[in-house]
Design a protein around this motif. Structure first.
Motif, PDB file in Angstrom:
ATOM      1  N   VAL A   1     -10.232  -8.924  -3.514  1.00 39.96           N
ATOM      2  CA  VAL A   1      -9.852  -9.947  -2.538  1.00 39.96           C
ATOM      3  C   VAL A   1     -11.097 -10.562  -1.905  1.00 39.96           C
ATOM      4  O   VAL A   1     -11.198 -11.783  -1.747  1.00 39.96           O
ATOM      5  CB  VAL A   1      -8.959  -9.327  -1.442  1.00 39.96           C
ATOM      6  CG1 VAL A   1      -8.835 -10.282  -0.263  1.00 39.96           C
ATOM      7  CG2 VAL A   1      -7.582  -9.020  -2.012  1.00 39.96           C
TER       8      VAL A   1
ATOM      9  N   ALA B   1      -7.404 -10.898   2.411  1.00 38.23           N
ATOM     10  CA  ALA B   1      -6.385 -10.907   1.378  1.00 38.23           C
ATOM     11  C   ALA B   1      -5.638 -12.215   1.337  1.00 38.23           C
ATOM     12  O   ALA B   1      -5.268 -12.709   0.293  1.00 38.23           O
ATOM     13  CB  ALA B   1      -5.395  -9.774   1.628  1.00 38.23           C
TER      14      ALA B   1
ATOM     15  N   ALA C   1      -6.966 -14.906  -0.955  1.00 37.76           N
ATOM     16  CA  ALA C   1      -6.712 -14.684  -2.368  1.00 37.76           C
ATOM     17  C   ALA C   1      -5.349 -15.184  -2.753  1.00 37.76           C
ATOM     18  O   ALA C   1      -5.169 -15.868  -3.748  1.00 37.76           O
ATOM     19  CB  ALA C   1      -6.812 -13.191  -2.670  1.00 37.76           C
TER      20      ALA C   1
ATOM     21  N   ARG D   1      -8.500  -3.071  -4.678  1.00 30.17           N
ATOM     22  CA  ARG D   1      -7.835  -4.335  -4.354  1.00 30.17           C
ATOM     23  C   ARG D   1      -8.610  -5.093  -3.289  1.00 30.17           C
ATOM     24  O   ARG D   1      -8.721  -6.317  -3.323  1.00 30.17           O
ATOM     25  CB  ARG D   1      -6.411  -4.059  -3.866  1.00 30.17           C
ATOM     26  CG  ARG D   1      -5.514  -3.446  -4.926  1.00 30.17           C
ATOM     27  CD  ARG D   1      -4.164  -3.068  -4.341  1.00 30.17           C
ATOM     28  NE  ARG D   1      -3.332  -2.404  -5.331  1.00 30.17           N
ATOM     29  CZ  ARG D   1      -2.174  -1.835  -5.035  1.00 30.17           C
ATOM     30  NH1 ARG D   1      -1.716  -1.868  -3.794  1.00 30.17           N
ATOM     31  NH2 ARG D   1      -1.467  -1.241  -5.980  1.00 30.17           N
TER      32      ARG D   1
END
Length: 267
Positions: A127, A56, A59, A123
């Motif tokens: 990512v 994450a 990103a 999500r």
């Protein structure tokens, strides 16, 4: 700095021990890890949390981390937002292709690896597409899909779909303490020393929020104009001697998580 070799373990040499880590932090909710002596299930939570976080972070970093980003208020839970800089920002957008840039990238990837958002498949997939080197995306997706199973989510106190049970606050954050480059041949291998929080805050929680210390080692390569993750691993420590601080109540912990947003720009 160019693409590194395929060794996952960090080798000595390169930029090892260069400079101090500077911390610069705009806000966001983060996560992960367990200390030694935990049950096997808690250790699994730690490993998976780290993988998730790492991904994450890239990103967030690739979005630019610009200080002019706007703040979005969403009730009691703060979203990522800029904070006033404490020094000269390393780069205007993304991370530079040099020693400082790769350390900044690694620190931010570690922050994202501990993000609670990684417990949401949609999500998480987005990512991975943004942060992992193209040839490794499929591998990471498969491994994380297997790790974030309904059984795993229940084990950390969440619902089977990864959502948080009513009346509780899920905490998963990682804070980088320092970084160093241990290899710089055809890419870079960076170690990030971290402290992490993981658990479920709320009355009668069987998975209270706990703190742990660990070091993430990640190999990065320069691809498509930015640093991308090729491999990563984690080990416990270095761990400081615990202080005499009294543990906060479940309500105080939940309130702190809601009022204090995590960081998205860590160095």
């Amino acid at each position: 700095m160019s693409l590194g070799d395929e060794n996952e373990a960090a080798a000595s040499g390169g930029y090892g021990g260069t400079g101090q880590t500077r911390t610069r932090l705009p806000d966001r909710t983060g996560e992960t890890r367990r200390g030694a002596g935990r049950s096997p299930s808690r250790s699994l939570v730690t490993v998976v949390g780290v993988i998730v976080l790492l991904i994450a972070a890239i990103a967030f970093a690739n979005r630019g981390g610009d200080d002019s980003s706007s703040r979005t208020d969403t009730g009691n839970k703060p979203e990522a937002a800029p904070t006033a800089p404490t020094g000269t920002k390393p780069v205007g957008s993304g991370f530079a292709r040099d020693e400082q840039g790769v350390q900044s990238a690694a620190a931010n990837y570690a922050v994202a690896l501990g993000s609670a958002e990684m417990f949401n498949k949609a999500r998480r997939d987005a990512v991975l597409q943004s942060l992992i080197t193209p040839s490794r995306v499929s591998y990471f997706e498969t491994k994380l899909d297997q790790a974030y199973s309904p059984a795993f989510n229940k084990n950390v106190g969440l619902n089977e779909d990864g959502s948080t049970p009513a009346g509780y606050t899920f905490v998963s954050r990682t804070s980088p303490i320092g970084t160093k480059v241990t290899e710089s041949n055809n890419g870079a291998t960076v170690e990030v020393w971290c402290s992490g929080l993981l658990g479920l805050a709320g009355e009668n929680s069987t998975n209270p929020v706990t703190n742990s210390w660990f070091t993430i080692t990640m190999k990065l390569e320069w691809t498509d104009g930015g640093w991308k993750i090729v491999t990563h691993s984690q080990k416990e420590g270095p761990t400081p001697v615990p202080g005499d601080d009294r543990a906060s109540s479940a309500d105080d912990m939940a309130k702190a998580v809601e009022e204090y947003g995590g960081f998205t720009y860590a160095r």
